[in-house]
Design a protein around this motif. Structure first.
Motif, mmCIF file in Angstrom:
data_model
loop_
_atom_site.group_PDB
_atom_site.id
_atom_site.type_symbol
_atom_site.label_atom_id
_atom_site.label_comp_id
_atom_site.label_asym_id
_atom_site.label_seq_id
_atom_site.Cartn_x
_atom_site.Cartn_y
_atom_site.Cartn_z
ATOM 1 N N VAL A 59 -8.697 -7.182 -0.829
ATOM 2 C CA VAL A 59 -9.440 -5.975 -0.448
ATOM 3 C C VAL A 59 -9.558 -5.027 -1.636
ATOM 4 N N GLY A 103 3.831 8.109 2.976
ATOM 5 C CA GLY A 103 3.815 6.977 3.901
ATOM 6 C C GLY A 103 2.441 6.469 4.276
ATOM 7 N N ARG A 104 1.396 7.140 3.804
ATOM 8 C CA ARG A 104 0.036 6.694 4.122
ATOM 9 C C ARG A 104 -0.643 6.139 2.885
ATOM 10 N N PHE A 132 -4.822 2.870 10.571
ATOM 11 C CA PHE A 132 -3.450 2.431 10.301
ATOM 12 C C PHE A 132 -3.502 0.930 10.063
ATOM 13 N N PHE A 133 -3.022 0.490 8.898
ATOM 14 C CA PHE A 133 -3.146 -0.928 8.543
ATOM 15 C C PHE A 133 -2.133 -1.808 9.270
ATOM 16 N N PHE A 168 0.810 -1.220 0.000
ATOM 17 C CA PHE A 168 0.000 0.000 0.000
ATOM 18 C C PHE A 168 0.840 1.264 0.000
ATOM 19 N N ARG A 172 2.807 -6.521 7.611
ATOM 20 C CA ARG A 172 1.946 -6.538 6.424
ATOM 21 C C ARG A 172 0.470 -6.431 6.827
ATOM 22 N N PHE A 173 -0.308 -5.950 5.898
ATOM 23 C CA PHE A 173 -1.755 -5.855 6.014
ATOM 24 C C PHE A 173 -2.363 -7.208 6.379
ATOM 25 N N GLU A 195 3.060 1.813 10.432
ATOM 26 C CA GLU A 195 2.582 3.122 9.978
ATOM 27 C C GLU A 195 2.404 4.108 11.125
ATOM 28 N N ALA A 223 -3.810 -15.211 6.212
ATOM 29 C CA ALA A 223 -2.486 -15.738 6.566
ATOM 30 C C ALA A 223 -2.459 -16.164 8.027
ATOM 31 N N SER A 224 -3.057 -15.348 8.901
ATOM 32 C CA SER A 224 -3.088 -15.709 10.323
ATOM 33 C C SER A 224 -3.928 -16.963 10.542
ATOM 34 N N GLU A 232 -3.857 -10.766 0.875
ATOM 35 C CA GLU A 232 -5.018 -10.178 1.567
ATOM 36 C C GLU A 232 -5.262 -8.739 1.148
ATOM 37 N N ALA A 233 -4.185 -7.998 0.950
ATOM 38 C CA ALA A 233 -4.338 -6.615 0.501
ATOM 39 C C ALA A 233 -4.957 -6.598 -0.898
ATOM 40 N N ILE A 247 -6.108 -9.121 6.766
ATOM 41 C CA ILE A 247 -7.510 -8.896 6.417
ATOM 42 C C ILE A 247 -8.431 -9.108 7.615
ATOM 43 N N ASN A 263 6.808 2.479 2.096
ATOM 44 C CA ASN A 263 7.474 2.070 3.331
ATOM 45 C C ASN A 263 7.378 0.577 3.600
ATOM 46 N N GLU A 264 6.361 -0.083 3.030
ATOM 47 C CA GLU A 264 6.210 -1.527 3.234
ATOM 48 C C GLU A 264 7.174 -2.339 2.390
#
Lengths: 243, 243
Positions: A182, A149-150, B6-7, A7, B150-151, B11, B201-202, A178-179, B153, A10-11
């Motif tokens: 979405v 960064g957002r 914040f995902f 996203f 990481r994000f 962040e 993933a979790s 997962e991202a 879901i 930074n990731e």
């Protein structure tokens, strides 16, 4: 194909990108502007982070054939030839030239993606062309520039539509993280929506400096068929020695 | 109310959280487990990052009334009393005790959120209670723990449903940022969906170590009405001196 979405810059961990085709998206406006510049006949774009680096590189490339382009807080950098509005990149301005470009989020995203095996540049303008060029990749990393960064919804929507194009082609062979899941939901809910872009933080920032027209310009889908590729710190069309 | 999302922990900038009520979400499993622990009668939870810190704090609190809980790679830390499965936190195990807890993502998120004016702890289990407790805030920051930067879901869906609850209460007085807008769309598309959590993933990671039942346990909505609040490095129920 396995597709992952980042996203924000930074990731991105460069080491993770090895073995991937990366697609960089900064709808408002860097990647839209790169598409516009190549469509208008610029033969290469050199993304750099700092103003100083841009000037130094332009001087070493030779100022006669090189333009300096870029923005800070959305406005043209003082002394530069062009800002970061795609509407400035007309054939009159850029045909046959190379462009050294420095923007706040987009060039950082391009350079962060550089460790990938291939780096392609996407926007709404060339969405289907990028989907076609990347459809054969085994591992895809979609890198949204984001805004400082957002999360940025303009980049996210473009990424979601790109994944949608790939899903149409690949069906169940496309596995998204997962991202990505979405973003497919987001793209399904909105499609391309200029209002959503105008309402975004980037859209508001452009309106505040009188550049709301850039938003509508960048919201046009599939008006170009070219695919820019970053290789050796230089962005060219895939059909122009880039691949 | 202005609400930002914040995902991932990465962040979060503590300075930005000042003036905000923060809501921390780590559905699988830390914040679900904290709700379970308080519901079962634990009187306080102390989130800490490292195993060493956990042992040191438990010793200084007095081991007679203090339990050590936490996981690494999903499994109970060796020598600890409890892991991070909410199903372990029964009244028999935790009634009247305090718990020092260290998990991979959740405790980091809680500590990252600590600079906010208030820090509440949410999960599907206590979703409406947290919405009610936070509805009066002028600025809300929803902090998803994510999974190793990481994000995730599961956290995103819970955050989206929380914003949905707030939207029902506040109507147009709720202003969400771009990430929040996407999560409202996600929540509208899926609602609470145990399948989505199992496929995350979790969820996969828990299934791989035989803990898939935890996913169904954590996917139950509004089975508790308590709201945990972090204050002075200690999490207690809002109605138990926390507020």
């Amino acid at each position: 194909m396995k597709a992952s979405v980042f996203f924000t810059v930074n990731e991105v961990d460069g080491a993770v990108l090895q073995g991937h085709t990366a697609i960089v998206i900064d709808v408002l406006r860097a990647t839209s502007t790169i598409v516009a510049a190549l469509a208008a006949g610029a033969h290469a774009i050199f993304p750099v982070v700092s103003t100083e680096e841009a000037i130094k590189l332009a001087n070493s490339l030779g100022r006669a054939d090189t333009l300096l382009a870029g923005e800070r807080k959305g406005l043209k950098i003082e002394g530069f030839d062009l800002g970061n509005s795609p509407r400035e990149f007309t054939p009159e301005a850029v045909l046959g030239k190379q462009v050294v470009m420095s923007t706040t989020n987009g060039t950082r995203a391009l350079l962060a993606a550089a460790p990938a095996d291939r780096v392609l540049v996407a926007s709404f303008l060339n969405l289907s062309a990028v989907a076609e060029a990347s459809a054969g990749a085994e591992r895809l990393a979609v890198v949204c520039a984001g805004q400082e960064g957002r999360f940025a919804i303009d980049d996210a929507l473009c990424a979601g539509m790109l994944l949608g194009r790939l899903e149409e082609r690949l069906g169940s062979e496309l596995e998204v993280d997962e991202a990505g899941r979405v973003l497919l939901t987001l793209a399904g809910a909105y499609g391309v929506d200029p209002e959503l872009l105008h309402e975004s933080a980037s859209g508001h920032a452009l309106a505040a400096i009188g550049l709301a027209e850039d938003v509508d310009w960048c919201a046009r889908v599939d008006v170009e068929t070219l695919v820019p590729e970053l290789r050796d710190r230089m962005i060219r069309r895939v059909d122009d020695g880039g691949a």
